[in-house]
Design an enzyme around this catalytic site. Structure first.
Site: not given
Length: 155
Positions: A74, A124
């Site tokens: 990327c 999370d």
């Protein structure tokens, strides 16, 4: 020969130096499913770790900005805007991320990374109360700009 493999067979970054700068936008989504009680805790801001959606939004924006560091081929991009929206459903939160820039390469990976990291942050922050959460439907919804123009996901 594929543009990302050189004459020796080595993987390489795509050369965008000759591309024109255009306005580019990408919209991606992810959805995290959970118990209704967990969703209620999030909506009422009563989770043990604090404001889940605010934290997830910040995480998504940060992730979009770091996509070039996370995904090897990327290009690092100078994003002009990243927006994170949430759609609260009966047993899930749908995340919609939008990435925007004027540049030589698209922002699809940034939008996808943002949506994914938002979902992971929600997981999370809530795993102590609901380990059965799961993430689905990670996909690009729309991209526009550049030589290939508009593309939209069709169900």
């Amino acid at each position: 020969m594929l543009s990302h493999i050189d004459e020796t067979g080595n993987v390489k970054m795509v050369d965008v130096s000759d591309k024109a700068e255009t306005k580019r936008i990408a919209i991606a989504t992810a959805e995290i499913f959970m118990k209704p009680e967990t969703l209620q805790m999030i909506v009422e801001d009563k989770t043990p770790k604090g404001d889940v959606l605010a934290c997830a939004r910040i995480a998504g924006i940060m992730a979009a900005k770091k996509t070039g560091d996370l995904i090897p081929m990327c290009h690092p991009l100078n994003l002009e805007n990243v927006k994170i929206d949430f759609e609260i459903k009966s047993e899930s939160i749908k995340i919609i991320s939008t990435a925007l820039l004027t540049g030589k390469t698209g922002v699809e990976m940034e939008a996808l990374t943002a949506a994914n990291v938002c979902a992971l942050t929600i997981y999370d922050m809530c795993k102590a109360v609901d380990r059965g959460m799961h993430i689905e439907s990670i996909r690009l919804l729309k991209k526009d700009g550049g030589k290939s123009g508009l593309w939209e996901y069709k169900e």
